[in-house]
Design an enzyme around this catalytic site. Structure first.
Site, PDB file in Angstrom:
ATOM      1  CG  HIS A 180     108.815  23.086 -20.361  1.00  0.00           C
ATOM      2  ND1 HIS A 180     108.755  23.687 -20.202  1.00  0.00           N
ATOM      3  CD2 HIS A 180     109.129  21.962 -19.684  1.00  0.00           C
ATOM      4  CE1 HIS A 180     109.233  23.687 -19.156  1.00  0.00           C
ATOM      5  NE2 HIS A 180     109.964  22.634 -18.706  1.00  0.00           N
ATOM      6  CG  HIS A 196     114.702  18.804 -19.547  1.00  0.00           C
ATOM      7  ND1 HIS A 196     115.173  18.589 -18.273  1.00  0.00           N
ATOM      8  CD2 HIS A 196     114.151  18.938 -19.128  1.00  0.00           C
ATOM      9  CE1 HIS A 196     115.375  19.191 -17.482  1.00  0.00           C
ATOM     10  NE2 HIS A 196     114.335  20.058 -17.631  1.00  0.00           N
ATOM     11  CE  LYS A 241     116.977  23.533 -17.053  1.00  0.00           C
ATOM     12  NZ  LYS A 241     115.979  23.743 -17.430  1.00  0.00           N
TER      13      LYS A 241
END
Length: 313
Positions: A180, A196, A241
């Site tokens: 993730h 990220h 995003k």
């Protein structure tokens, strides 16, 4: 009239206090520790030497689930990266081997091969040999959050970052913290969740799977090419995003150390920690998924020591 004016001032003061109260106070202990980890991070790439970024324009507002967005960056975010350093730095090269081990979409059961288990084990082994993770381990042991036994600490990192769990209901074991945070996932083909990490960003951008749309920042805090944290907007496999964030140039062990410490030092499902690292003020957000990591990311609040200048006025 004077009493009415005083009343307005009082209401304004209460409102401003409420805004300040919504943001946690700077955690000085963790700021000191994380700056120590920053200095120990010898595998961090240097801006202008090992890589060059072009932040370009400010991205606009986009609703979640949008597939069409105005592009405020005609060029890629990364104009140059020293790939030789990526390939010859042990933790980074082993990190990159893990990036193709996962299903992109949530709801699709992960199937872990023996080769992938070996790759994960080698990566964790390399991370544990770095001075960054050694110092993080020492701190966690001193706080009673980790065993001094290196094997048990490695198992703890495995559970936090690589233990598979259900992210989407009525699905198999389809996600883990590492996937993730560092790899990224898509949900229902309309939403990017996680993602990220700057190395994954660069590799996906290089292979034309990702399109940088521009930075996200307040007017008084514009980013530059030397910033080590960036709030940004991008599309990945045509999914947008609206607002993402990532450290830039840092090593995998540095990011893992920070988020592991925040994860283990708190028991709340969602933890927000305010820290000053180098010239940046950052809010670290960590979300638990049981005994494993749900998500973790940095939010840049100010850069170039602007928060320090404000306090001195």
């Amino acid at each position: 009239m004077a009493s009415r004016f005083c009343g307005v001032l009082a209401l304004l003061a209460v409102f401003l206090c409420g805004l300040n109260a919504s943001r946690p106070a700077v955690n000085q202990e963790l700021s000191n520790l994380f700056n120590e980890l920053w200095r120990l991070d010898v595998n961090r790439l240097k801006p202008g030497i090992d890589y060059t970024i072009s932040v370009q324009g400010r991205a606009g507002f986009v609703t979640q689930g949008s597939h069409v967005v105005q592009d405020h960056a005609s060029q890629p975010l990364f104009s140059n990266v020293n790939e030789n350093k990526l390939k010859t730095t042990t933790t980074i090269s082993r990190f990159m081997k893990l990036l193709d081990n996962y299903e992109q979409s949530t709801g699709v059961t992960e199937r872990v091969t023996t080769e992938e288990l070996v790759e994960t084990n080698l990566f964790l082994g390399a991370v544990l040999q770095t001075e960054v993770m050694k110092r993080a381990h020492k701190y966690l042991v001193s706080k009673g959050q980790s065993s001094s036994d290196l094997r048990l600490f490695k198992n703890q990192l495995q559970l936090i970052w690589f233990h598979l769990y259900h992210r989407q209901r009525n699905a198999g074991l389809d996600s883990c913290g590492f996937e993730h945070v560092f790899v990224g996932e898509t949900k229902s083909g309309t939403e990017i969740v996680g993602f990220h990490n700057w190395i994954q960003f660069y590799l996906q951008e290089k292979n034309s799977h990702l399109d940088y749309k521009g930075y996200k920042a307040r007017d008084q805090d514009l980013p530059d090419q030397d910033d080590h944290v960036l709030n940004l907007q991008f599309s990945w496999h045509s999914v947008v995003k609206p607002v993402g964030s990532a450290f830039i140039g840092t090593s995998p062990e540095f990011e893992m150390a920070l988020f592991t410490i925040v994860f283990l030092m708190n028991t709340d499902r969602i933890t927000n920690v305010l820290v000053n690292i180098d010239q940046c003020q950052i809010e670290l957000v960590v979300v638990r998924h049981g005994r494993s990591l749900g998500t973790a990311y940095p939010k840049l609040l100010s850069s170039n020591s602007r928060h320090v200048r404000q306090q001195s006025h």
